[in-house]
Design an enzyme around this catalytic site. Structure first.
Site, PDB file in Angstrom:
ATOM      1  N   GLU A 107       0.836  -1.078   0.048  1.00 49.82           N
ATOM      2  CA  GLU A 107      -0.013   0.083  -0.058  1.00 49.82           C
ATOM      3  C   GLU A 107       0.908   1.110  -0.050  1.00 49.82           C
ATOM      4  O   GLU A 107       0.939   2.230   1.042  1.00 49.82           O
ATOM      5  CB  GLU A 107      -1.150  -0.068   1.190  1.00 49.82           C
ATOM      6  CG  GLU A 107      -1.860  -1.225   1.237  1.00 49.82           C
ATOM      7  CD  GLU A 107      -2.739  -1.389   2.463  1.00 49.82           C
ATOM      8  OE1 GLU A 107      -2.718  -0.570   3.217  1.00 49.82           O
ATOM      9  OE2 GLU A 107      -3.394  -2.364   2.581  1.00 49.82           O
ATOM     10  N   ASN A 166       1.976  -4.711  -3.501  1.00 46.01           N
ATOM     11  CA  ASN A 166       0.535  -4.927  -3.017  1.00 46.01           C
ATOM     12  C   ASN A 166      -0.333  -3.676  -2.754  1.00 46.01           C
ATOM     13  O   ASN A 166       0.236  -2.876  -1.910  1.00 46.01           O
ATOM     14  CB  ASN A 166       0.704  -5.988  -2.005  1.00 46.01           C
ATOM     15  CG  ASN A 166      -0.761  -6.663  -1.635  1.00 46.01           C
ATOM     16  OD1 ASN A 166      -1.441  -7.369  -2.566  1.00 46.01           O
ATOM     17  ND2 ASN A 166      -1.176  -6.810  -0.711  1.00 46.01           N
ATOM     18  N   HIS A 220     -10.649  -5.869  -2.450  1.00 46.55           N
ATOM     19  CA  HIS A 220     -11.629  -5.658  -1.197  1.00 46.55           C
ATOM     20  C   HIS A 220     -12.782  -4.835  -1.969  1.00 46.55           C
ATOM     21  O   HIS A 220     -12.813  -3.658  -1.857  1.00 46.55           O
ATOM     22  CB  HIS A 220     -11.161  -4.834   0.084  1.00 46.55           C
ATOM     23  CG  HIS A 220     -10.019  -5.612   0.880  1.00 46.55           C
ATOM     24  ND1 HIS A 220     -10.140  -6.836   1.340  1.00 46.55           N
ATOM     25  CD2 HIS A 220      -8.859  -5.336   0.764  1.00 46.55           C
ATOM     26  CE1 HIS A 220      -9.054  -7.218   1.715  1.00 46.55           C
ATOM     27  NE2 HIS A 220      -8.250  -6.430   1.514  1.00 46.55           N
ATOM     28  N   GLU A 242      -6.483 -10.488  -1.973  1.00 42.90           N
ATOM     29  CA  GLU A 242      -6.950 -10.277  -0.589  1.00 42.90           C
ATOM     30  C   GLU A 242      -8.555 -10.261  -1.163  1.00 42.90           C
ATOM     31  O   GLU A 242      -9.271  -9.588  -0.279  1.00 42.90           O
ATOM     32  CB  GLU A 242      -6.751  -8.939   0.150  1.00 42.90           C
ATOM     33  CG  GLU A 242      -4.973  -8.992   0.515  1.00 42.90           C
ATOM     34  CD  GLU A 242      -4.663  -7.708   1.301  1.00 42.90           C
ATOM     35  OE1 GLU A 242      -5.664  -7.249   2.064  1.00 42.90           O
ATOM     36  OE2 GLU A 242      -3.389  -7.571   0.984  1.00 42.90           O
ATOM     37  N   ASP A 274     -12.261 -10.209  -0.864  1.00 44.08           N
ATOM     38  CA  ASP A 274     -13.567 -10.385  -0.442  1.00 44.08           C
ATOM     39  C   ASP A 274     -14.584  -9.373  -1.068  1.00 44.08           C
ATOM     40  O   ASP A 274     -14.119  -8.181  -1.479  1.00 44.08           O
ATOM     41  CB  ASP A 274     -13.499 -10.241   1.111  1.00 44.08           C
ATOM     42  CG  ASP A 274     -12.834  -8.914   1.580  1.00 44.08           C
ATOM     43  OD1 ASP A 274     -12.844  -7.947   1.185  1.00 44.08           O
ATOM     44  OD2 ASP A 274     -12.110  -8.988   2.837  1.00 44.08           O
TER      45      ASP A 274
HETATM   46  O1  9MR Z   1      -6.885  -8.989   8.121  1.00 44.25           O
HETATM   47  C1  9MR Z   1      -6.144  -7.992   8.934  1.00 44.25           C
HETATM   48  C2  9MR Z   1      -6.787  -7.656  10.141  1.00 44.25           C
HETATM   49  O2  9MR Z   1      -7.019  -8.693  11.101  1.00 44.25           O
HETATM   50  C3  9MR Z   1      -6.002  -6.387  10.928  1.00 44.25           C
HETATM   51  O3  9MR Z   1      -6.797  -6.019  12.096  1.00 44.25           O
HETATM   52  C4  9MR Z   1      -5.954  -5.298   9.825  1.00 44.25           C
HETATM   53  C5  9MR Z   1      -5.066  -4.223  10.624  1.00 44.25           C
HETATM   54  O4  9MR Z   1      -4.778  -3.275   9.647  1.00 44.25           O
HETATM   55  O5  9MR Z   1      -5.063  -5.673   8.730  1.00 44.25           O
HETATM   56  C6  9MR Z   1      -6.051  -6.829   8.276  1.00 44.25           C
HETATM   57  O6  9MR Z   1      -5.296  -7.153   6.918  1.00 44.25           O
HETATM   58  C7  9MR Z   1      -5.345  -5.982   5.753  1.00 44.25           C
HETATM   59  C8  9MR Z   1      -3.934  -6.447   4.989  1.00 44.25           C
HETATM   60  O7  9MR Z   1      -2.898  -6.686   5.818  1.00 44.25           O
HETATM   61  C9  9MR Z   1      -3.544  -5.573   4.009  1.00 44.25           C
HETATM   62  N1  9MR Z   1      -4.767  -5.143   3.223  1.00 44.25           N
HETATM   63  C10 9MR Z   1      -6.145  -4.768   3.904  1.00 44.25           C
HETATM   64  C11 9MR Z   1      -6.251  -6.004   4.754  1.00 44.25           C
HETATM   65  C12 9MR Z   1      -7.531  -5.472   5.569  1.00 44.25           C
HETATM   66  O8  9MR Z   1      -7.552  -4.387   6.317  1.00 44.25           O
END
Ligand code: 9MR
Length: 401
Positions: free
Chosen positions: A213, A254, A290, A320, A322
């Site tokens: 990001e 990513n 997402h 990722e 969903d």
């Molecule tokens: O799934 C992850 C969640 O459990 C955490 O609380 C969160 C914190 O930022 O991160 C989530 O995963 C993220 C991923 O690492 C990067 N892209 C977005 C995902 C969803 O927030």
């Protein structure tokens, strides 16, 4: 005397009268000890892990729990597919269909059993336990407990791993995010973190999200400790460190909202060109994906965007996926979600260099969505009770099944 007799009579009758829950009554959920079947014409439907409710036949939302009739369970709220998604993905030329997972869930044996089925999931991404706050919470002191648990599970299951991630603005320990560093100091900190992390799993990881990001949604650079201290150099510092630590791993950048044409995707493409021109090691771009039910980009838009990256000499992966909705679920929303999953899978299917698809966990029980987007959820292909939703069928259809 009369009242005592009346209550005694009622006490005997009540369990019989309420052996089945009435329409709208509770019929299940964790800790529920009452009736688990519903009166005729209604069906027990899980609203969440703690509450299932008898809904009239035409109002079902997510999967049903205790005693649904076969006709109602197949009427739009559950999957009918018998396809195994990883087997299907591989048969159609992909490297894997996979899922993210996280350590707290691994105490749930029913969950682990499904996650461990490599015909369903050929790949795993640790959702949190490889992040900087988990792996180097104190400078120079590395902790592998959570990440090793997931790597060992995937290895035992014969599942491919994606590493996630080396450098990200989020989930940083405060010694990094609040530190005041010279560019030489932060360069060394990034090199040490990425090379130690990637090196610890050398030979075990298919691909690493080395940088996560880096852009804002308008395509400008995200300002964090890395960018503010090093400018764009931090990208190549991290990629070079990762390459040296595990030359066989595919190195990715990513991000989200780069899945379709627009300013952010254009910015990422410019970065790929710059890095390639400078011979910085970079193998792939991760398209997080997402999405929101009903607002998923068209297959042609997703596909042409993937091809724009591929044309620059990188592979792509959906990393990722969903597709969330505003709750409660309805048959209409679940049907739209099925269509939306098909759109995304079809796009990857149409592009040879889209190597695989990862969903961001597989069950609504452990999705990140409800805690981040109030009132939204049900984003994954399995419901909270591990029942396959229509979205599952949508994925199979996307693979051409
Ligand atoms: O799934 C992850 C969640 O459990 C955490 O609380 C969160 C914190 O930022 O991160 C989530 O995963 C993220 C991923 O690492 C990067 N892209 C977005 C995902 C969803 O927030």
């Amino acid at each position: 005397m009369f009242l005592t007799k009346l209550f005694a009579t009622l006490a005997i009758l009540l369990p019989a009268v309420y052996a089945q829950s009435q329409v709208w009554g509770q019929c299940g959920g964790q800790g529920w000890t009452g009736p688990t079947t519903c009166v005729s014409g209604s069906t027990c439907v899980a609203q969440n892990a703690w509450y299932s409710q008898c809904l009239p036949g035409n109002l079902q939302s997510s999967g049903s729990t205790s005693a649904p009739s076969t006709t109602t369970t197949s009427s739009g709220s559950q999957s009918t597919s018998t396809a195994k998604l990883n087997t299907l993905a591989k048969a159609k030329g992909k490297l894997y269909f996979g899922s993210a997972t996280d350590n707290p869930e691994l105490t749930n044996t029913a969950y682990v059993a499904i996650l461990s089925d490599s015909t369903t999931f050929g790949q795993i991404t640790p959702g949190n336990s490889m992040k900087w706050d988990a792996t180097e919470p104190t400078q120079g002191q590395f902790s592998w407990t959570g990440a090793d648990q997931i790597v060992n599970l995937a290895t035992t299951n014969g599942q491919v791993l994606r590493g996630h991630n080396c450098v990200w603005h989020n989930q940083l320990p405060s010694w990094v995010s609040s530190g005041s560093f010279t560019s030489a100091q932060l360069t060394s900190i990034i090199q040490n973190h990425c090379s130690t992390l990637v090196g610890h799993y050398k030979g075990q990881i298919y691909s690493w999200d080395v940088v996560n990001e880096p852009f804002n949604d308008d395509g400008t650079w995200r300002t964090d400790v890395f960018y503010n201290t090093l400018g764009t150099d931090y990208i190549q510092i991290a990629l070079n460190a990762a390459r040296s630590a595990d030359p066989a791993a595919k190195l990715y950048i990513n991000d989200y909202n780069i899945e379709y044409p627009g300013a952010k995707s254009t910015a990422m493409q410019s970065l790929v060109k710059t890095l390639k021109a400078a011979s910085v090691p970079l193998d792939g771009i991760g398209l997080q994906s997402h999405f929101i039910v009903g607002s998923v980009p068209s297959t042609s838009s997703l596909e042409s965007n993937m091809n724009a990256f591929v044309a620059l000499g990188v592979e792509v992966a959906i990393t990722e996926l969903d597709i969330r909705m505003t709750l409660p679920t309805t048959p209409t929303l679940l049907a739209q979600q099925k269509t939306d999953y098909t759109s995304v899978i079809s796009a990857c299917q149409a592009v040879d260099q889209c190597v695989g698809i990862t969903i961001w966990d597989w069950t609504d029980k452990y999705s990140w969505v409800p805690s981040t987007f109030s009132g939204q959820g049900a984003a994954l292909p399995w419901d909270e009770n591990f029942q396959k939703k229509p979205a599952y069928d949508g994925i199979a259809i996307g693979f051409g099944n």
